[in-house]
Design an enzyme around this catalytic site. Structure first.
Site, PDB file in Angstrom:
ATOM      1  N   LEU A   1       0.903  -1.156   0.000  1.00  0.00           N
ATOM      2  CA  LEU A   1       0.000   0.000   0.000  1.00  0.00           C
ATOM      3  C   LEU A   1       0.941   1.205   0.000  1.00  0.00           C
ATOM      4  O   LEU A   1       1.498   1.570   1.026  1.00  0.00           O
ATOM      5  CB  LEU A   1      -0.907  -0.002   1.233  1.00  0.00           C
ATOM      6  CG  LEU A   1      -1.854  -1.188   1.344  1.00  0.00           C
ATOM      7  CD1 LEU A   1      -2.663  -1.121   2.626  1.00  0.00           C
ATOM      8  CD2 LEU A   1      -2.777  -1.265   0.143  1.00  0.00           C
ATOM      9  N   PRO A   2       1.156   1.800  -1.167  1.00  0.00           N
ATOM     10  CA  PRO A   2       2.280   2.714  -1.383  1.00  0.00           C
ATOM     11  C   PRO A   2       2.143   4.101  -0.755  1.00  0.00           C
ATOM     12  O   PRO A   2       2.109   5.125  -1.443  1.00  0.00           O
ATOM     13  CB  PRO A   2       2.349   2.797  -2.909  1.00  0.00           C
ATOM     14  CG  PRO A   2       0.928   2.627  -3.337  1.00  0.00           C
ATOM     15  CD  PRO A   2       0.350   1.623  -2.371  1.00  0.00           C
ATOM     16  N   CYS A   3       2.122   4.150   0.560  1.00  0.00           N
ATOM     17  CA  CYS A   3       2.028   5.433   1.246  1.00  0.00           C
ATOM     18  C   CYS A   3       3.273   6.283   1.021  1.00  0.00           C
ATOM     19  O   CYS A   3       3.237   7.492   1.238  1.00  0.00           O
ATOM     20  CB  CYS A   3       1.767   5.236   2.732  1.00  0.00           C
ATOM     21  SG  CYS A   3       3.046   4.320   3.577  1.00  0.00           S
ATOM     22  N   HIS A   4       4.363   5.666   0.545  1.00  0.00           N
ATOM     23  CA  HIS A   4       5.563   6.456   0.237  1.00  0.00           C
ATOM     24  C   HIS A   4       5.300   7.411  -0.920  1.00  0.00           C
ATOM     25  O   HIS A   4       6.045   8.370  -1.105  1.00  0.00           O
ATOM     26  CB  HIS A   4       6.754   5.534  -0.079  1.00  0.00           C
ATOM     27  CG  HIS A   4       6.558   4.650  -1.258  1.00  0.00           C
ATOM     28  ND1 HIS A   4       5.867   3.453  -1.169  1.00  0.00           N
ATOM     29  CD2 HIS A   4       6.933   4.784  -2.552  1.00  0.00           C
ATOM     30  CE1 HIS A   4       5.851   2.889  -2.369  1.00  0.00           C
ATOM     31  NE2 HIS A   4       6.484   3.676  -3.221  1.00  0.00           N
TER      32      HIS A   4
END
Length: 151
Positions: A120-123
């Protein structure tokens, strides 16, 4: 009845990633300083393979896995999951997509506590003016993941 927790680890240039799951759902993906002995199952092996492909730049999107999330976390992560590889969005934009522009701090907190790093690409979520803010694995890792995704 006790649930068995399975795990896999993956050494990357950014550090060791530790993947945990039970029989039904993925429990977490975290950077760790030292990974315990592996006890893999099909789910942890599959996620490990996808992460290896991501770091090899042959994968730009991940499969959908059963995840343990609250309703608000699921809503936020459904938005974040749609941010294309190599692109970013602001916390404000996520809050706006959520339907509440006043929820920026809540969005930031949920993303900071993301138990499914990279998957889950919160970056890919940044502050105003592309400022890098809190990331569970540290700002340096967030910056390196963003660099990795630049084609």
């Amino acid at each position: 009845m006790r649930s068995i927790v399975y795990n896999s680890s993956l050494k990357t240039e950014l550090g060791t990633i530790f993947i945990t799951a039970n029989e039904k759902e993925l429990l977490g993906i975290h950077f760790v300083s030292l990974a315990p002995c592996e006890n893999e199952n099909k789910l942890t092996k599959t996620v490990k393979t996808e992460l290896m492909e991501y770091f090899a730049k042959t994968r730009t999107a991940f499969s959908t896995y059963p995840l343990k999330l609250s309703t608000i976390e699921r809503q936020i992560f459904n938005i974040v999951r749609e941010i294309p590889y190599g692109e970013t969005m602001s916390y404000y934009q996520v809050a706006k997509e959520l339907g509440n522009v006043n929820a920026v701090k809540s969005v930031a907190k949920v993303l900071q506590d993301n138990p499914y790093l990279i998957l889950l690409p919160c970056h890919r979520v940044l502050g105003k003016n592309k400022t890098l803010y809190n990331y569970q694995a540290g700002i340096r890792v967030k910056e390196e993941l963003l660099k990795l995704e630049q084609m």
